[in-house]
Design an enzyme around this catalytic site. Sequence first.
Site, PDB file in Angstrom:
ATOM      1  N   ARG A 171     -21.010  37.164  44.419  1.00 53.64           N
ATOM      2  CA  ARG A 171     -22.183  37.504  43.617  1.00 53.64           C
ATOM      3  C   ARG A 171     -23.379  37.769  44.539  1.00 53.64           C
ATOM      4  NH1 ARG A 171     -22.134  32.385  39.674  1.00 53.64           N
ATOM      5  NH2 ARG A 171     -21.254  31.462  41.552  1.00 53.64           N
TER       6      ARG A 171
ATOM      7  N   LYS B 159     -25.833  30.910  45.393  1.00 57.42           N
ATOM      8  CA  LYS B 159     -25.363  29.557  45.682  1.00 57.42           C
ATOM      9  C   LYS B 159     -26.361  28.818  46.564  1.00 57.42           C
ATOM     10  CE  LYS B 159     -22.020  28.070  44.420  1.00 57.42           C
ATOM     11  NZ  LYS B 159     -21.806  27.401  43.094  1.00 57.42           N
TER      12      LYS B 159
ATOM     13  N   TYR C  49     -29.209  28.504  42.709  1.00 54.11           N
ATOM     14  CA  TYR C  49     -28.552  27.257  42.293  1.00 54.11           C
ATOM     15  C   TYR C  49     -28.598  26.305  43.474  1.00 54.11           C
ATOM     16  CZ  TYR C  49     -26.441  29.474  38.170  1.00 54.11           C
ATOM     17  OH  TYR C  49     -26.235  30.105  36.972  1.00 54.11           O
TER      18      TYR C  49
ATOM     19  N   HIS D 115     -27.903  22.339  42.867  1.00 53.99           N
ATOM     20  CA  HIS D 115     -27.021  21.183  42.566  1.00 53.99           C
ATOM     21  C   HIS D 115     -27.203  20.077  43.606  1.00 53.99           C
ATOM     22  CE1 HIS D 115     -25.075  23.351  39.347  1.00 53.99           C
ATOM     23  NE2 HIS D 115     -24.891  24.376  40.154  1.00 53.99           N
TER      24      HIS D 115
ATOM     25  N   GLU E 132     -30.526  25.628  37.997  1.00 53.64           N
ATOM     26  CA  GLU E 132     -29.867  24.763  37.011  1.00 53.64           C
ATOM     27  C   GLU E 132     -30.794  23.768  36.331  1.00 53.64           C
ATOM     28  OE1 GLU E 132     -29.247  24.647  40.270  1.00 53.64           O
ATOM     29  OE2 GLU E 132     -29.406  22.574  40.963  1.00 53.64           O
TER      30      GLU E 132
ATOM     31  N   VAL F  59     -15.616  20.206  27.939  1.00 52.76           N
ATOM     32  CA  VAL F  59     -16.562  19.160  27.504  1.00 52.76           C
ATOM     33  C   VAL F  59     -17.670  18.977  28.534  1.00 52.76           C
ATOM     34  CG1 VAL F  59     -14.937  17.858  26.089  1.00 52.76           C
ATOM     35  CG2 VAL F  59     -15.112  17.375  28.530  1.00 52.76           C
TER      36      VAL F  59
ATOM     37  N   ILE G 191     -14.080  20.972  35.443  1.00 52.09           N
ATOM     38  CA  ILE G 191     -13.732  20.417  36.757  1.00 52.09           C
ATOM     39  C   ILE G 191     -14.961  20.273  37.661  1.00 52.09           C
ATOM     40  CG2 ILE G 191     -13.109  22.678  37.755  1.00 52.09           C
ATOM     41  CD1 ILE G 191     -11.343  19.308  38.427  1.00 52.09           C
ATOM     42  N   ASP G 192     -15.981  21.124  37.436  1.00 53.66           N
ATOM     43  CA  ASP G 192     -17.172  20.997  38.299  1.00 53.66           C
ATOM     44  C   ASP G 192     -17.908  19.683  38.046  1.00 53.66           C
ATOM     45  OD1 ASP G 192     -18.064  21.763  35.793  1.00 53.66           O
ATOM     46  OD2 ASP G 192     -19.654  23.051  36.559  1.00 53.66           O
TER      47      ASP G 192
ATOM     48  N   VAL H 100     -10.374  25.692  38.956  1.00 52.22           N
ATOM     49  CA  VAL H 100     -11.281  26.359  39.899  1.00 52.22           C
ATOM     50  C   VAL H 100     -12.733  25.998  39.553  1.00 52.22           C
ATOM     51  CG1 VAL H 100     -12.091  28.595  40.734  1.00 52.22           C
ATOM     52  CG2 VAL H 100      -9.649  28.226  40.326  1.00 52.22           C
TER      53      VAL H 100
HETATM   54  N1  LIG Z   1     -15.498  25.748  36.394  1.00 52.76           N
HETATM   55  C1  LIG Z   1     -16.494  26.594  36.345  1.00 52.76           C
HETATM   56  O1  LIG Z   1     -16.543  27.573  37.080  1.00 52.76           O
HETATM   57  C2  LIG Z   1     -17.601  26.396  35.356  1.00 52.76           C
HETATM   58  C3  LIG Z   1     -18.499  27.432  35.063  1.00 52.76           C
HETATM   59  C4  LIG Z   1     -19.490  27.203  34.111  1.00 52.76           C
HETATM   60  C5  LIG Z   1     -19.576  25.951  33.491  1.00 52.76           C
HETATM   61  N2  LIG Z   1     -18.685  24.962  33.839  1.00 52.76           N
HETATM   62  C6  LIG Z   1     -18.699  23.627  33.232  1.00 52.76           C
HETATM   63  O2  LIG Z   1     -18.097  23.647  31.950  1.00 52.76           O
HETATM   64  C7  LIG Z   1     -18.478  22.441  31.292  1.00 52.76           C
HETATM   65  C8  LIG Z   1     -18.910  22.762  29.874  1.00 52.76           C
HETATM   66  O3  LIG Z   1     -20.157  23.453  29.918  1.00 52.76           O
HETATM   67  P1  LIG Z   1     -20.854  23.995  28.590  1.00 52.76           P
HETATM   68  O4  LIG Z   1     -22.025  24.795  29.039  1.00 52.76           O
HETATM   69  O5  LIG Z   1     -19.843  24.592  27.687  1.00 52.76           O
HETATM   70  O6  LIG Z   1     -21.370  22.608  27.958  1.00 52.76           O
HETATM   71  P2  LIG Z   1     -22.002  22.404  26.515  1.00 52.76           P
HETATM   72  O7  LIG Z   1     -22.968  21.276  26.638  1.00 52.76           O
HETATM   73  O8  LIG Z   1     -22.477  23.676  25.921  1.00 52.76           O
HETATM   74  O9  LIG Z   1     -20.749  21.916  25.639  1.00 52.76           O
HETATM   75  C9  LIG Z   1     -20.089  20.703  25.884  1.00 52.76           C
HETATM   76  C10 LIG Z   1     -19.493  20.184  24.573  1.00 52.76           C
HETATM   77  O10 LIG Z   1     -18.678  19.053  24.907  1.00 52.76           O
HETATM   78  C11 LIG Z   1     -18.775  18.190  23.807  1.00 52.76           C
HETATM   79  N3  LIG Z   1     -18.294  16.856  24.168  1.00 52.76           N
HETATM   80  C12 LIG Z   1     -18.868  15.943  24.997  1.00 52.76           C
HETATM   81  N4  LIG Z   1     -18.101  14.839  25.053  1.00 52.76           N
HETATM   82  C13 LIG Z   1     -17.027  15.064  24.265  1.00 52.76           C
HETATM   83  C14 LIG Z   1     -15.898  14.287  23.905  1.00 52.76           C
HETATM   84  N5  LIG Z   1     -15.711  13.053  24.367  1.00 52.76           N
HETATM   85  N6  LIG Z   1     -14.986  14.850  23.060  1.00 52.76           N
HETATM   86  C15 LIG Z   1     -15.157  16.091  22.585  1.00 52.76           C
HETATM   87  N7  LIG Z   1     -16.217  16.872  22.889  1.00 52.76           N
HETATM   88  C16 LIG Z   1     -17.143  16.348  23.697  1.00 52.76           C
HETATM   89  C17 LIG Z   1     -20.260  18.218  23.429  1.00 52.76           C
HETATM   90  O11 LIG Z   1     -20.487  17.730  22.115  1.00 52.76           O
HETATM   91  C18 LIG Z   1     -20.553  19.715  23.577  1.00 52.76           C
HETATM   92  O12 LIG Z   1     -20.398  20.394  22.340  1.00 52.76           O
HETATM   93  C19 LIG Z   1     -19.578  21.837  32.174  1.00 52.76           C
HETATM   94  O13 LIG Z   1     -19.021  20.835  32.986  1.00 52.76           O
HETATM   95  C20 LIG Z   1     -20.038  23.001  33.011  1.00 52.76           C
HETATM   96  O14 LIG Z   1     -20.650  22.600  34.212  1.00 52.76           O
HETATM   97  C21 LIG Z   1     -17.724  25.171  34.758  1.00 52.76           C
END
Ligand SMILES: NC(=O)c1ccc[n+]([C@@H]2O[C@H](COP(=O)([O-])OP(=O)(O)OC[C@H]3O[C@@H](n4cnc5c(N)ncnc54)[C@H](O)[C@@H]3O)[C@@H](O)[C@H]2O)c1
Length: 372
Positions: free
Chosen positions: A15, A75, A94, A96, A118, A239, A269-270, A298
């Site tokens: 990016r 990043k 970003y 973190h 963030e 979640v 996973i992050d 990932v």
């Molecule tokens: N791997 C990647 O490249 C990548 C990229 C972007 C975001 N993410 C991650 O994805 C994750 C989700 O992000 P988001 O923006 O969708 O979050 P969000 O806050 O929009 O949604 C999270 C949801 O999880 C629910 N939740 C929390 N605890 C729970 C439980 N015990 N049971 C059921 N549901 C539960 C919440 O009520 C909420 O609706 C974060 O960790 C974010 O950092 C990862």
Amino acid sequence: MLVGVPKERKDHEARVGLVPSSVAELVHHGHTVLIERGAGVGAGLSDDDYRVAGATLVDGPERIFREAELVVKIKEPLAVERKKLRRGQVLFTYLHLAPDLAQTRDLMASGATCIAYETVTSPTGGLPLLTPMSEVAGRLAPQVGAHCLEKAQGGRGILLGGVPGVPPAEVVILGGGVSGTHAATIALGMGATVTMVDRSAEVLRRLSAQFGSRVRTIFSTRDAVSQLVKRADLLIGAVLVPGAAAPKLISRDMVKIMKAGAVIVDIAIDQGGCSETSRPTTHSNPTYVEEGVVHYCVTNMPGSVARTSTFALNNVTLPFVLALADKGWKQALRDDPHLRAGLNIHDGQVFCAPVAEAHGLSVARLEEAVAP
Ligand SMILES: NC(=O)c1ccc[n+]([C@@H]2O[C@H](COP(=O)([O-])OP(=O)(O)OC[C@H]3O[C@@H](n4cnc5c(N)ncnc54)[C@H](O)[C@@H]3O)[C@@H](O)[C@H]2O)c1
């Protein structure tokens, strides 16, 4: 203002901080933009595109870090880049910092003003510069999950959408927030059967209103999750408990009773992942098999679609970049409490409470830092 965009040097990061149309916007506002030659290539943006937009192309990052008053990145700066930052320079990217003491120390030592994407907030209480990346990761999850379900990837050999006479895959999405909702949109589009789990009745109500009977919504309990994982062909972990490690909703014992060749895509996973069996992977080696289940974990999923992600991010960062360049960082932060929430470090001091707390540092007073 002199704005600089170095090429990202983190592993597999393609990016770029500004797209050509953002450069053109800055130039139109009377600013000068330095772009490192080749910075946009990974996102399909050529040096010529930037030249046409009015940028000055430079070789290597040295001149950018030496001269730019505002450095825009994607990043967090690597250790070598942190050494180049200096007092009086603004870094917008970003960061973190909470889990990263070494970076926090280096940024404090640099004296630079570091504003993190963030922690910028929105009037509705969200994190607007994080949302687009959750949208991307959510939309990618069924796509990578469908690929992992293929036999050659170790999967069950199931087509996500099925075919007439053969049922589609069962997709279970844990978490109905930003990434979960976007994952559901794509999984449905691909013809899968979709069940969503959340612990918030409000969220379940919204999902039900949005998707109607096309999605089953289930309240999150341990029992419900353990029943659902048995049925799932593709389990998507989406979640988030803000500021905390992801809750481990899936135990190893649950994974053991999943179908052989089923797939877990753990977007969370992050934040540590929501399965006991999840561990971070990279784009070069994205999956592993544990307890007979393919895991895709990932940590920077949006990096694989660098072009889409770059544009999605620029759409939300550009107004802030313009404000910083037009007004200078102090005035821009005085005028906008949401951008102010992005200030993490300035002149050797920490201004973001969770970062200070994580590292046992004191939080400096914002009002004094942004005073005229
Ligand atoms: N791997 C990647 O490249 C990548 C990229 C972007 C975001 N993410 C991650 O994805 C994750 C989700 O992000 P988001 O923006 O969708 O979050 P969000 O806050 O929009 O949604 C999270 C949801 O999880 C629910 N939740 C929390 N605890 C729970 C439980 N015990 N049971 C059921 N549901 C539960 C919440 O009520 C909420 O609706 C974060 O960790 C974010 O950092 C990862």
